[in-house]
Design an enzyme around this catalytic site. Sequence first.
Site, PDB file in Angstrom:
ATOM      1  N   TRP A   1      29.235  19.990 -10.386  1.00  0.00           N
ATOM      2  CA  TRP A   1      28.627  19.833  -9.055  1.00  0.00           C
ATOM      3  C   TRP A   1      29.538  19.023  -8.144  1.00  0.00           C
ATOM      4  CZ3 TRP A   1      25.513  23.467  -8.408  1.00  0.00           C
ATOM      5  CH2 TRP A   1      24.581  23.845  -9.371  1.00  0.00           C
TER       6      TRP A   1
ATOM      7  N   ASP B   1      25.322  12.568  -3.907  1.00  0.00           N
ATOM      8  CA  ASP B   1      24.450  13.646  -4.350  1.00  0.00           C
ATOM      9  C   ASP B   1      23.595  13.055  -5.471  1.00  0.00           C
ATOM     10  OD1 ASP B   1      23.251  15.777  -5.629  1.00  0.00           O
ATOM     11  OD2 ASP B   1      25.104  16.893  -6.010  1.00  0.00           O
TER      12      ASP B   1
ATOM     13  N   LYS C   1      14.488  18.680  -9.193  1.00  0.00           N
ATOM     14  CA  LYS C   1      14.639  17.986 -10.467  1.00  0.00           C
ATOM     15  C   LYS C   1      13.698  16.801 -10.616  1.00  0.00           C
ATOM     16  CE  LYS C   1      18.863  20.262 -10.735  1.00  0.00           C
ATOM     17  NZ  LYS C   1      20.032  20.497  -9.889  1.00  0.00           N
TER      18      LYS C   1
END
Length: 357
Positions: free
Chosen positions: A100, A167, A191
């Site tokens: 990511w 992030d 999440k």
Amino acid sequence: MGKKHVFNAGPCLLPQVAIDNTIEALRDFKGTGVSLISISHRTKGWDEVMDECRALWKEILGIPEGYEVVFLGGGASLGFLYVAMNYLENKAGYLETGVWAKKALKEAQGIGNAVAVASSADKNYSYIPKGYEIPTDLDYFHITTNNTIYGTEIRTDIDCPVPLIADMSSDILSRRVDVSKYALIYGGAQKNAGPAGVAFAIIRKDSLGGVSRHLPTMLDYRTHIDKLSMFNTPPVFAIYVMNETLKWLKGIGGIDAIHALDVKKAETLYAEIDRNGLFTGTAAKEDRSIMNVCFVMSPGHEDLQDEFMKFATERDIVGIKGHRSVGGFRASLYNASTQEDVDALVAVMQEFEKIRG
Ligand SMILES: *Cc1c(COP(=O)(O)O)cnc(C)c1O
């Protein structure tokens, strides 16, 4: 069918009460006789949901004055582009701690000059780089606090000489964060914060406006701050579930309460991985994530992987297959998972050890 113990990495388990309340709103939104997904987002009842949701984010995370929370489309992945568009003028630095992080960096490189300040690619991202120096000429430094695929986590708010951007897709709302250390915190909701379909951004308002490029309306964070996330039609369903999830979180005691539960779940599972000779953790111990626990069969037992997968599946364990770039297993222990779920997984590992250890 037995009760399933769900360890999916995202979308993932959400609190049952949030699901139940949403089902009710799908039938009848606030006694209007109209379904949540058929109301106008300009009705007063909807405004109240948006206001409550924003207020809960601020209350639960202790977000200081000068910041705003916005709800956006496009997931964390569009967030990668938002970051570069809104903050990258001359040069940006990224901490490359996984897939990511790399995707975030790549997106920025499509916009301007962005570099990896440090990387843990040499050991398949199994640790968090340390001892690196953050150049002081950066527009911002970008970190990925929890590396969902590799099970590593930056569990403290680092000191940073330039605006810090994070992030936090997969560990937001799992620990107390000193928001004042960040210019921007963003992520996908799916999440810990809600269902797929909405992303969040916590923005220090005075950190914006520093770039000279033309910003398309929808990619300008200021649009969404000014219009309170209602510039265009918001994802009413996803935001509703997110709000219910935050209400649940506040109700069980907020961030410190959930953090204690999350830590206990993770410690339980890591203790079993370290004790049970059939399994080995893949992340460096000091960087272990409390959200995503990654493990493989120990050396000499690799051939048991498929058998354990089947064994666990037959015992109502769901979603522990590791990401293809790491292999093995990954149990995601997001906020809505319970100690009972973790205990069930540990019991299955111990049962497997009895027959194959
Ligand atoms: C899941 C995840 C993403 C991608 O999120 P999308 O909402 O699917 O774009 C980005 N970063 C991290 C850390 C993630 O865990």
